[in-house]
Design an enzyme around this catalytic site. Sequence first.
Site, PDB file in Angstrom:
ATOM      1  CE  LYS A 124      -1.774   1.547   3.797  1.00 26.91           C
ATOM      2  NZ  LYS A 124      -2.569   1.697   5.046  1.00 26.91           N
ATOM      3  CG  ASP A 142      -6.628   4.158   1.403  1.00 29.99           C
ATOM      4  OD1 ASP A 142      -7.656   3.773   0.803  1.00 29.99           O
ATOM      5  OD2 ASP A 142      -6.259   5.340   1.399  1.00 29.99           O
TER       6      ASP A 142
END
Length: 201
Positions: A124, A142
């Site tokens: 991420k 996210d």
Amino acid sequence: MNNKQLLKEYGRKNEIIRQRLRDFKQLGHEDLFYELCFCLLTPQSKAKSCDSVVKELKSRRFLERPFRPNRLLKQKTRFHNNKSRYLLEARKRCDCILLQLDKRRDPKEIREWLVANVKGLGYKEASHFLRNIGFEGVAILDRHILRNLESLGVINMPRTLTRKRYLEIEKSFERFAKSTGIPMDELDLLFWSMQTGEVFK
């Protein structure tokens, strides 16, 4: 939310989003380093708070004159001791990291290198960094993105994000973006703005 509502929202914000993505492509050497700092700080911390920390790091010339940023981080981020170490390590290896960005053109290949070689970056965070410096085609999975993908029926919310699951969801995100006609990088910022009320980064 449904696809019709999504496209309506995109129609309202697409020019702002595209300009933001163009801005990401205009960063200089020093800016690249501070974007890396931003993405190292964001896990389980508010983006705006992390951005304010980065502005303070810039004003104190952290890249040229490294100092232990523990106290500064403690005020605005979680896990400040670990993140302080990550920032110092990134500063030490800055030239090596930026060289890799110049050498490798495939963003997913660069991401693999970043995850393997930069402490504090998972998929991420590495994806976030690459998007924020102008690369395209990687998903920042996210909680904002995952919640929106779930509400649109694209995925089931994962309990954990292993590498395998991350890449599977990224492919689902890519397919969904293609089906809507909205590029994935623009859709990412659209989802974020729908959750937070602004197009940020």
